[in-house]
Design an enzyme around this catalytic site. Structure first.
Site, PDB file in Angstrom:
ATOM      1  N   SER A 139       0.837  -1.200   0.000  1.00  0.00           N
ATOM      2  CA  SER A 139       0.000   0.000   0.000  1.00  0.00           C
ATOM      3  C   SER A 139       0.870   1.248   0.000  1.00  0.00           C
ATOM      4  O   SER A 139       1.998   1.223   0.504  1.00  0.00           O
ATOM      5  CB  SER A 139      -0.899   0.020   1.240  1.00  0.00           C
ATOM      6  OG  SER A 139      -1.546   1.267   1.362  1.00  0.00           O
ATOM      7  N   TYR A 152      -1.252   0.657  10.284  1.00  0.00           N
ATOM      8  CA  TYR A 152      -1.415  -0.030   8.998  1.00  0.00           C
ATOM      9  C   TYR A 152      -0.205   0.258   8.117  1.00  0.00           C
ATOM     10  O   TYR A 152       0.361  -0.642   7.492  1.00  0.00           O
ATOM     11  CB  TYR A 152      -2.700   0.470   8.337  1.00  0.00           C
ATOM     12  CG  TYR A 152      -3.017  -0.165   7.005  1.00  0.00           C
ATOM     13  CD1 TYR A 152      -2.907   0.561   5.817  1.00  0.00           C
ATOM     14  CD2 TYR A 152      -3.464  -1.479   6.934  1.00  0.00           C
ATOM     15  CE1 TYR A 152      -3.219  -0.016   4.597  1.00  0.00           C
ATOM     16  CE2 TYR A 152      -3.786  -2.069   5.711  1.00  0.00           C
ATOM     17  CZ  TYR A 152      -3.661  -1.329   4.548  1.00  0.00           C
ATOM     18  OH  TYR A 152      -3.969  -1.907   3.340  1.00  0.00           O
TER      19      TYR A 152
END
Lengths: 248, 441
Positions: A139, A152
């Protein structure tokens, strides 16, 4: 499992479903081993691909359970390409006060992937070069620590780094390692998040299109869609003394 | 299921407002409807023109992610799928295996659920009836938590209420359809030019015996010697074996209308000009037979994305009605009225419906003459025109099609469908639509 099997970790993910359809459409890949923990959903995905012409095999498994990895990898090690789609989006606010939330996020998104990747890399090194690939969905969140989602971001950042190391190590074995860094994707994982500005949000189909293209062209690292590369370039260039004051 | 809000429109662009919706990724085991939802309505691909697919006071259940194939038996041609599966994707899969969707509406961008909820008809109505006749089984999820299997044998009344039931009986979670066998992806197509509704009727009587698919494009803008002229188009699936006969369909050539045209673009003169051009283009095809790829024959407008933007931001009214076979005089009167008003469009389609009964209680198609066309939305002027035509159609014993409508009154609805009282007990009280509120309350 035949030698051309596509092994999917996290086959019930929205992006995964789009990628599998696209791979099947290409006419080159028609054998899939689908792994996920929800048996009913996995079956629905498998039936859909089967009707569309694929040979499918399903394995129900909780990928966050590292204890099951040895057996799992033993069952899929003859596959040709290995794709990592699974992950979880933690509640950042909760994670700041609850270690369990943080630990789960780091574990699911990084540790469990690293465990699987370690075993798979070992397997691939042991067999003669067959043009196999590893594709990992990381990501853009892993590019810089931001207060809004660094838990995250840390997991994904670690994952990107791990894949980078693997790419370097496995190069001489002829194994292709692709790291995919998507921006915002409209999926069940992001259901709670307002989709604004809408121009930054991509559909799973769009991400799948970018991913499969990059996979076929044997790219190393790609941003999905392409413009995130430049957004992140700017973000990474901001000096820390300024960035620490921002609310991105 | 996360409640979201966005601008959801139907194909006619009106109404155009914020609409709440949920978009499940998986077929739900139960419908968890809390009170803030009010009522719900399943939503497919939004190709209905009016407000039968919208629910302003409540929440739409967008089924487009429920697009998985469940099973396809290549020997028997039985296809089972989730309700959001689109006809275009079904055809991509089944045609090369020698099967075809039994009833195709004018666009392939409809979902199985939506097609069923409107009991769609196609150019083969005279031969094969509506889609409802080919549905083997439906799984329906109701607000009380029950998942019910319906078929012509199991829960047949609920089956009949759901077919053509506009989503008001519950959420369809699975559909099984019997496909029809074909030998080729191409169509053998015959053109016949005609002038006058009598000539059309005679042609239709002949061609419906020879061809599985028949339809006519009709000029609704010109008068005098050009009044009621048109192009009758008949077709059959080609007989040649699949391997021999492949006309490639170039999807890459699809065009797109990128923005709304200014609303004055479509006026009496531009439409007359278009119609003259369209008719002239077909002069050289009169009485000739050609081959067309099935996508070109069945879905000519699918290649022009967002064609509804040609009507401009005000949108348009699609209007479709049927009158009994013996009442061609009503069709003629309505046609004269439309031509005189100057408000008619260039996409007018005329077809003879056959007598095959649908299992659907609220099924629209019945034996007779059916006309479908568009009217630019000029506000009150258009509304008056449509209401006047409604009157003529009602007096003539005909019916108006809900899938195309957004203004029909309760009276028109009740006169179009005489079995409403049979339908009512099967509706799910937690399901409603803007259309339903307007015609039923």
């Amino acid at each position: 499992m035949d030698k051309k099997t596509v092994v999917i970790f996290g086959a019930t993910s929205a992006v995964s479903q789009a990628v599998c359809r696209r791979l099947l459409d290409s006419g080159i890949h028609n054998s899939f081993c689908l792994i996920a923990r929800d048996a009913a959903r996995l079956e629905a995905v498998a039936h859909d691909l089967t009707v569309r012409g694929a040979k499918t095999q399903v394995i129900v498994s909780d990928l966050a359970d590292i204890g099951s990895h040895e057996e799992l990898v033993a069952n899929v090690k003859n596959g040709n390409t290995f794709w990592f789609f699974y992950g979880s989006l933690p509640d950042q606010a909760l994670a700041e006060t609850d270690w369990d939330e943080t630990e789960a996020a780091l574990f699911t998104n990084f540790m469990s992937c690293a465990s699987l990747l370690t075993r798979i890399a070992q397997t691939l090194e042991e067999r003669p070069s067959t043009g196999s690939s590893i594709v990992v969905v990381s990501s853009v969140a892993g590019e810089r620590g931001r207060k809004s989602n660094y838990v995250y971001g840390t997991a994904k950042g670690a994952l990107s780094l791990f894949c980078q190391g693997l790419r370097n190590r496995l190069h001489q074995s002829g194994v292709h390692v692709l790291t995919v860094k998507p921006g915002f994707i409209d999926t069940p994982m992001t259901a709670d998040i307002a989709k604004t500005p809408s121009v930054l949000w991509a559909s799973p189909e769009k991400i799948a299109s970018v991913m499969v293209s990059a996979f076929e062209q044997k790219k190393d690292v790609i941003y999905a869609p392409w413009f995130w590369r430049y957004i992140l370039l700017v973000i990474k260039l901001i000096p820390e003394s300024i960035f620490k004051k921002l609310s991105l | 299921m996360e409640l979201m809000s966005g601008r959801v429109r139907s194909w006619g662009f009106v109404p155009d407002r914020e609409q709440r919706f949920v978009k499940p990724s998986w077929v739900p085991a139960r419908l968890s409807l809390n009170s803030e939802f009010n009522t719900v309505l399943p939503y497919g691909n939004g190709r209905s023109y009016g407000d039968s697919c919208l629910n302003g006071e409540g929440v739409l259940i967008d089924t487009r992610l429920l697009d998985r194939f469940i099973k396809f038996d290549e020997e028997t041609g039985v296809l089972t799928g989730e309700p959001g599966l689109k006809l275009t994707d079904v055809l991509d899969l089944v045609v090369r295996k020698g099967w075809f969707f039994p009833v195709c509406p004018g666009t392939s961008y409809v979902t199985l659920g939506g097609a069923l909820a409107n009991d769609v008809h196609g150019k083969n109505h005279h031969r094969d009836g509506t889609l409802g006749r080919h549905v083997l089984r439906i799984k329906l999820l109701r607000s009380d938590g029950n998942s019910i299997e319906c078929s012509p044998k199991e829960n047949p009344e609920l089956f009949g209420a759901t077919i053509g039931g506009l989503g008001l009986t519950g959420l369809i979670t699975e559909v099984s359809i019997q496909l029809i066998p074909i030998r080729s992806s191409s169509m053998t197509v015959r053109f016949d030019l005609f002038t006058g509704l009598d000539a059309f009727a005679k042609l239709s009587a002949r061609r419906k015996e020879q061809f599985q698919y028949t339809v006519a494009w009709l000029d609704c803008a010109n008068s005098g010697t050009k009044f009621a002229r048109g192009v009758f188009i008949s077709a059959n699936h080609s007989d040649l074996a699949l391997a021999q006969d492949v006309i490639k369909h170039e999807r890459g050539k699809d065009l797109n209308i990128p923005f709304n045209f200014p609303s004055k673009c479509l006026n009496t003169y531009s439409i007359q000009a278009f119609n003259n051009l369209y008719y002239a283009k077909h002069l050289r095809l009169d009485k000739r037979i050609i081959k067309q790829h099935y996508r070109e024959y069945f879905f000519p407008l699918d290649g022009l994305s967002n064609w509804n933007r040609i009507y401009g931001g005000n949108g348009f009214h699609q209007y479709q009605f049927v009158v009994p076979l013996g009442r061609m005089d009503v069709m003629e009167e309505v046609l004269r009225y439309i031509v005189d008003s100057g408000l008619g469009s260039f996409l007018a389609v005329l077809k003879e419906f056959g007598s095959l009964q649908s299992p659907g209680i609220l099924s629209f198609p019945r034996e007779g003459w059916c006309l479908a066309l568009d009217f630019s939305d000029r506000g009150e002027q258009t509304k008056r025109l449509i209401f006047r035509i409604n009157e003529l159609v009602m007096k003539g014993g005909g019916a108006v099609y809900p899938a195309k409508d957004r203004i029909m009154t309760r009276e028109t609805f009740e006169r179009s469908f005489d079995r409403i009282s049979e339908f009512l007990p099967h509706t799910d009280k937690k399901f409603s639509s803007d259309f339903w509120k307007r015609v039923h309350g």
